[in-house]
Design a protein around this motif. Structure first.
Motif, PDB file in Angstrom:
ATOM      1  N   ARG A   1      -2.908  14.603   1.460  1.00 27.90           N
ATOM      2  CA  ARG A   1      -1.870  14.734   2.160  1.00 27.90           C
ATOM      3  C   ARG A   1      -1.852  14.005   3.449  1.00 27.90           C
ATOM      4  N   LEU A   2      -2.855  14.198   4.294  1.00 32.01           N
ATOM      5  CA  LEU A   2      -3.097  13.926   5.649  1.00 32.01           C
ATOM      6  C   LEU A   2      -3.208  12.341   5.743  1.00 32.01           C
ATOM      7  N   THR A   3      -3.974  11.779   4.721  1.00 30.40           N
ATOM      8  CA  THR A   3      -4.268  10.506   4.764  1.00 30.40           C
ATOM      9  C   THR A   3      -2.849   9.841   4.455  1.00 30.40           C
ATOM     10  N   LYS A   4      -2.225  10.078   3.257  1.00 30.27           N
ATOM     11  CA  LYS A   4      -0.948   9.737   3.052  1.00 30.27           C
ATOM     12  C   LYS A   4       0.180   9.765   4.099  1.00 30.27           C
ATOM     13  N   ASP A   5       0.260  10.707   5.020  1.00 30.71           N
ATOM     14  CA  ASP A   5       0.969  10.952   6.081  1.00 30.71           C
ATOM     15  C   ASP A   5       0.660  10.043   6.996  1.00 30.71           C
TER      16      ASP A   5
ATOM     17  N   LYS B   1       5.360   0.350   4.530  1.00 28.54           N
ATOM     18  CA  LYS B   1       5.585   1.359   3.600  1.00 28.54           C
ATOM     19  C   LYS B   1       4.302   2.453   3.817  1.00 28.54           C
ATOM     20  N   GLY B   2       3.348   2.029   4.173  1.00 29.09           N
ATOM     21  CA  GLY B   2       2.230   2.818   4.191  1.00 29.09           C
ATOM     22  C   GLY B   2       1.194   2.980   3.010  1.00 29.09           C
ATOM     23  N   ASP B   3       1.324   1.847   2.269  1.00 24.98           N
ATOM     24  CA  ASP B   3       0.599   1.686   1.140  1.00 24.98           C
ATOM     25  C   ASP B   3      -0.869   1.620   1.173  1.00 24.98           C
TER      26      ASP B   3
END
Length: 109
Positions: A8-12, A51-53
């Motif tokens: 979750r931290l990486t995605k955020d 988009k943070g892909d």
């Protein structure tokens, strides 16, 4: 093949950096195409960055962020050199590689 799971931290963090790139680009009045051309990527790649892909190469993400004016790690790029030097000094004190012991030593005589 199923997509690789990310914490979750990486995605955020990716979402945050992508949003910062988009905001900085818009604040500078740059179109997606203009920033993509400056970064040497396709417009679709820039859209993925914004988009943070997580599939986009980190170097491309950092380049787009830098060109858009997003500060990476520190307010000024010139202050990265001393930090890099300090880290290299610390790394020089550590072993070059880390290996697990192959077995236990029997030191009972």
């Amino acid at each position: 093949m199923s997509p690789r799971p990310y914490s979750r931290l990486t995605k955020d963090a990716l979402t945050l950096l992508g949003a910062q790139v988009r905001l900085a680009r818009k604040q500078r009045g740059m179109t997606e195409m203009e920033l993509a051309e400056r970064a040497g990527v396709a417009r679709s790649t820039l859209q993925l960055i914004e988009k943070g892909d997580p599939r986009v190469e980190i170097g491309l993400v950092f380049e787009a962020a830098t060109l858009a004016g997003v500060s990476l790690f520190v307010p000024e790029a010139s202050s990265l050199a001393p930090q890099i030097e300090r880290l290299e000094d610390k790394l020089a004190l550590l072993p070059r590689s880390i290996r697990r012991p192959k077995g236990t030593v029997n030191d009972e005589f």
